[in-house]
Each structure stands twice: as structure tokens, then as C-alpha cells.
Design a protein around this motif. Structure first.
Motif: not given
Length: 318
Positions: A171-173, A201-202, A215-221
Motif C-alpha cells: 500500500v505504501i513504503s 495509528f501505526l 491508518r488510511g491516509s498513511w500521513d505522518h501525523v
């Protein structure tokens, strides 16, 4: 939030050591370089039961009376818990598995390996496996999305990847880590942790900080940091209430943050400054067990929580 750091106990021979609690919190379970899994009734248990799973045990996970271990014979195997009876082999790799993890309901196990692969295996039928290919170096850690849609993995190739499990696609790397050629040479084990419950959150340890990705947007929040952290974070773990995140570091520092406020609410130091390589919250949230690279087991006690409403807790002074 002053908690009590209990004296360390010798558990295994020198080397990487892991720890978890059983679902009820009655037992502390460890594995280590001697190939044994030890089942402790408490930190004061002078004669813990042990199960020999191989020449070395690299990782363990425990759920629903199933103990899963990665051992030196390149297999991921199951034993019954707490009896310790062999219950079959889940999967094999061409070299040793490095980390294993259950999904939230205990129906699947993920395993990362030094042969660069990640496998997701159905516990009830080990012939049902999905192989996630794409890493270019040994896998450091794996963690399931609590909703079971995604899996995250970190690798010695420097990447942290989120996978769609069913589609077996990336999905993203994120290129976040220092590259290395083997887990033993990695600056950090980068033991990822997905927030339990809704899995918003991851948490990813990146050098001396923890990045939170949505999760979902995969933004660094968000980023969790502390001025006293001078060496890499090895492992992170969420509290059962989902609000607190604990981290264990190279050099032995243990840190707990309130994720909502991003404030550090607890700092402790390993009594001998050894590297913390695994940690686990008790299901009650009242204490944290941790292990070091010398095979020893420790406990932080007095991390009391009281629930005001769902997913809201307050740390109490003890």
C-alpha cells in the motif's frame, strides 16, 4: 507517574530475548537464545516451567492458548499453552524467522524472515498462507492492523511497508531506517506496533523518536520524542487502553508517552544499562514486562489506570 522498577531476573542465556503476557495476565512468557520458552507465574517465580522449542528461539507470540515460536530450525511452530504440547508447524522459511505476531483475534499469524519474506498463515489451516514479497533484506518486525486488512513490516533494507493482506500488495513504503545486511547488525529492531481497537495509528520507532502514521491516509501525523533519548528505540508497545505508548531503547532507557498530549509520563533506566529488546503491557495496564539482550527479565510496576469512559484512562500516582 513514578512507578517501581523491580530487580531484574536471569531468564535465558545471553542474546536476544522476548516477552509477552498470556491473555489473562496470569503468566509472563519469555523466550531466548537457549531455545527455551519460560512460563513465569510472577517475577519472583524461582522455578518457571519451560518448553524447549529449538536450539534458539528468536521470537514468540501467544493468543487463545496457542504459543507460536520462531526457532533456529527455520520453522514457525505452535505449542499448546500452558501445557507446552507440540501442535504442529505453521510454516517454514529457507532461513530463520525473525519475528512473529498474532492478529487481534488470534486467527492468523504473521512471520518475517531473514530470507526477506513475510508470510501470513491461518492458524486453523496452515495450508492457507499468503506470502508478501518486496523487501530486499531481512525482515525486522511485523504487526497486524487490528481490523485485519493490513500488515506492516520493517526491514533491514531501510523500509517500513504497509501491505494489503488479501491482495498481497504494498500500500505504501516509507524509507525510514538505516540499512543493514542482517538483523544482528541493525541499529534498531524497529518493532512496530499498531494501536489496538480501531487501529488509528501505526507507531514506528525511527532512531530516537516514534513516528505515528494514520491508518488510511498513511500521513505522518505526530512524533513522540524526549530529550533524554540519545540512542535508538528498539521496540514500542501500546497500552491496552490505547492511550499510552511505551518504548524500550538501546542503552536501556524505558519511556512511556501519553499519546494524546505527546507528553512523556514515565522514564526508567535499565539497572545495568543493557539494551531493551522486548516489552509487553499487562492486560490490566498496571505493569510492563521487558527483556534485555543479556537474557534477563524485568518489570515496571505501578502503572495504574482508571477508565473514565471507553478508551480514556488516567495515570495514577502510586
Amino acid at each position: 507517574m513514578p512507578c517501581e522498577r523491580k530487580p531484574m531476573r536471569y531468564g535465558h542465556s545471553e542474546g536476544h530475548t522476548e516477552v509477552c503476557f498470556d491473555d489473562t495476565g496470569r503468566f509472563i512468557v519469555t523466550c531466548g537464545n537457549d531455545g527455551d520458552v519460560r512460563i513465569w507465574e510472577s517475577l519472583d517465580d524461582d522455578d518457571p516451567k519451560f518448553i524447549t522449542v529449538g536450539e534458539k528461539a528468536y521470537s514468540l507470540a501467544l493468543k487463545n492458548g496457542k504459543l507460536v515460536t520462531a526457532s533456529s530450525n527455520n520453522t514457525v511452530q505452535i505449542h499448546t499453552f500452558p501445557d507446552g504440547d507440540p501442535d504442529g508447524i505453521l510454516t517454514r522459511f529457507t532461513t530463520n524467522a525473525t519475528h512473529v505476531a498474532f492478529n487481534s483475534i488470534g486467527s492468523r499469524v504473521a512471520a518475517g524472515s531473514s530470507d526477506f519474506m513475510v508470510k501470513v498463515v491461518e492458524v486453523s489451516d496452515s495450508s492457507q498462507q499468503k506470502t508478501l514479497r518486496g523487501h530486499e533484506a531481512p525482515v525486522l518486525s511485523v504487526t497486524f492492523d487490528p481490523k485485519d486488512d493490513f500488515l506492516a513490516s520493517a526491514s533491514c533494507d531501510g523500509s517500513v511497508v504497509v501491505w494489503n493482506i488479501e491482495e498481497q500488495t504494498q500500500v505504501i513504503s516509507w524509507p525510514l531506517l538505516q540499512k543493514s545486511n542482517d538483523v544482528t547488525n541493525a541499529k534498531s529492531l524497529c518493532r512496530l506496533a499498531w494501536q489496538p481497537g480501531m487501529g488509528k495509528f501505526l507507531a514506528v520507532p525511527v532512531e530516537t523518536k516514534v513516528h505515528l502514521y494514520e491508518r488510511g491516509s498513511w500521513d505522518h501525523v505526530s512524533t513522540l520524542s524526549d530529550d533524554l533519548l540519545a540512542q535508538p528505540i528498539n521496540v514500542v508497545s501500546w497500552s491496552p487502553c490505547e492511550r499510552f505508548l511505551a518504548a524500550g531503547c538501546v542503552g536501556g532507557l524505558l519511556t512511556v508517552w501519553d499519546v494524546n498530549s505527546k507528553l512523556c509520563v514515565e522514564r526508567q533506566k535499565h539497572e545495568k544499562g543493557f539494551t531493551v529488546c522486548s516489552l509487553a503491557w499487562h492486560p490490566s495496564g498496571s505493569h510492563i514486562a521487558y527483556t534485555d539482550t543479556e537474557g534477563c527479565l524485568g518489570l515496571l510496576d505501578g502503572l495504574g489506570t482508571s477508565t473514565a469512559d471507553n478508551n480514556t484512562t488516567k495515570v495514577l500516582l502510586k
